[in-house]
Design a protein around this motif. Sequence first.
Motif, PDB file in Angstrom:
ATOM      1  N   ARG A  86       0.829  -1.212   0.000  1.00 37.52           N
ATOM      2  CA  ARG A  86       0.000   0.000   0.000  1.00 37.52           C
ATOM      3  C   ARG A  86       0.862   1.261   0.000  1.00 37.52           C
ATOM      4  O   ARG A  86       0.618   2.205  -0.751  1.00 37.52           O
ATOM      5  CB  ARG A  86      -0.940  -0.004   1.210  1.00 37.52           C
ATOM      6  N   SER A  87       1.912   1.252   0.825  1.00 37.02           N
ATOM      7  CA  SER A  87       2.777   2.430   0.920  1.00 37.02           C
ATOM      8  C   SER A  87       3.579   2.650  -0.361  1.00 37.02           C
ATOM      9  O   SER A  87       3.881   3.783  -0.719  1.00 37.02           O
ATOM     10  CB  SER A  87       3.719   2.292   2.119  1.00 37.02           C
ATOM     11  N   ALA A  90       1.131   4.223  -2.925  1.00 35.97           N
ATOM     12  CA  ALA A  90       0.587   5.528  -2.533  1.00 35.97           C
ATOM     13  C   ALA A  90       1.153   6.710  -3.322  1.00 35.97           C
ATOM     14  O   ALA A  90       0.389   7.564  -3.784  1.00 35.97           O
ATOM     15  CB  ALA A  90       0.767   5.741  -1.026  1.00 35.97           C
ATOM     16  N   PRO A  91       2.486   6.824  -3.529  1.00 35.53           N
ATOM     17  CA  PRO A  91       2.993   7.986  -4.269  1.00 35.53           C
ATOM     18  C   PRO A  91       2.454   8.085  -5.689  1.00 35.53           C
ATOM     19  O   PRO A  91       2.141   9.177  -6.166  1.00 35.53           O
ATOM     20  CB  PRO A  91       4.513   7.755  -4.264  1.00 35.53           C
ATOM     21  N   TRP A  93      -0.369   6.876  -6.728  1.00 37.69           N
ATOM     22  CA  TRP A  93      -1.831   6.964  -6.729  1.00 37.69           C
ATOM     23  C   TRP A  93      -2.340   8.124  -5.878  1.00 37.69           C
ATOM     24  O   TRP A  93      -3.490   8.151  -5.470  1.00 37.69           O
ATOM     25  CB  TRP A  93      -2.421   5.646  -6.206  1.00 37.69           C
ATOM     26  N   LYS A  94      -1.476   9.101  -5.609  1.00 35.38           N
ATOM     27  CA  LYS A  94      -1.865  10.196  -4.714  1.00 35.38           C
ATOM     28  C   LYS A  94      -2.953  11.085  -5.308  1.00 35.38           C
ATOM     29  O   LYS A  94      -3.631  11.815  -4.579  1.00 35.38           O
ATOM     30  CB  LYS A  94      -0.640  11.035  -4.348  1.00 35.38           C
ATOM     31  N   SER A  95      -3.151  11.037  -6.627  1.00 38.20           N
ATOM     32  CA  SER A  95      -4.192  11.852  -7.257  1.00 38.20           C
ATOM     33  C   SER A  95      -5.578  11.221  -7.150  1.00 38.20           C
ATOM     34  O   SER A  95      -6.580  11.868  -7.457  1.00 38.20           O
ATOM     35  CB  SER A  95      -3.856  12.089  -8.736  1.00 38.20           C
ATOM     36  N   LYS A  98      -9.962   8.048  -3.416  1.00 37.69           N
ATOM     37  CA  LYS A  98      -9.942   7.080  -2.319  1.00 37.69           C
ATOM     38  C   LYS A  98      -9.771   5.686  -2.907  1.00 37.69           C
ATOM     39  O   LYS A  98     -10.383   5.359  -3.918  1.00 37.69           O
ATOM     40  CB  LYS A  98     -11.251   7.157  -1.516  1.00 37.69           C
ATOM     41  N   ASP A 118     -11.024   6.996 -11.552  1.00 38.92           N
ATOM     42  CA  ASP A 118      -9.846   6.481 -10.850  1.00 38.92           C
ATOM     43  C   ASP A 118      -9.454   5.103 -11.371  1.00 38.92           C
ATOM     44  O   ASP A 118      -8.267   4.782 -11.498  1.00 38.92           O
ATOM     45  CB  ASP A 118     -10.110   6.421  -9.351  1.00 38.92           C
TER      46      ASP A 118
END
Length: 243
Positions: A86-87, A90-91, A93-95, A98, A118
């Motif tokens: 997940r981490s 995250a970078p 998929w930051k746009s 949710k 998305d």
Amino acid sequence: MGPQTKLVNKSNDISSQAVKSFAQVVSNVCDIPLNQLPQPCVKGDRTAILIPEDEYRVGIETCQHNLHGRIIWPKGVVPLKIDVVRSKLAPGWKSLAKWEITSLGKSFYEFSFSSLEDVQTVRSVGSWNLSPGLLKLFTWSKDFNPNIQHQTTAQVWVRIYGLSQEYWRPKILFAIAGSVGTPICIDSATNKSRFERDFGHFVRVLVDMDLRIEPKYKILVERIGFALIATVLVTILVSSIRH
């Protein structure tokens, strides 16, 4: 005496708050009368139950913006824990508004998104590099069971002939190998620097290939004002066949 009394009263308050009934602790208990639930029956040597169709349709509706995915782990690599996966995502998929990831086992995952936009955003990328491991996303399907997925992909070594030395750069090689499958890595000989490389007959790239698709043996490699034909040979690693 007064302060001691207050201390005892406080202790009693804590004690009364700590003691809860099972029903208080478990908030999602079944509150549907048993006679209102579907009744099981026997079919052959099995017990059968007809689930509520309306509830199943609601479940399908909640998955309308879901995707399934599989992470291709290089041989010998210990799979990452889900919070690490997940981490790492995250970078990139930051746009997204949710999203969430759920592990299904067998290196399969389910991803939930809040909108179709998305879903389209993450699907526009062929694969996501987790360093190590590559995430491949595919269309969500009902009745998905990772334990009975058919053997459809395998990690294969692809030999690419016909490339002169200026093409021996990872991004170029991965782009060409991407015509065959999902590129994973290049071998150590191909990865050597120009001053260390003593072998230039062909490049070798490890690719995750869909066995249902006929392999491509000739690839037209283009650049501005020029094109060449690259010859591809595929070697399947039996031990790396994925389910």
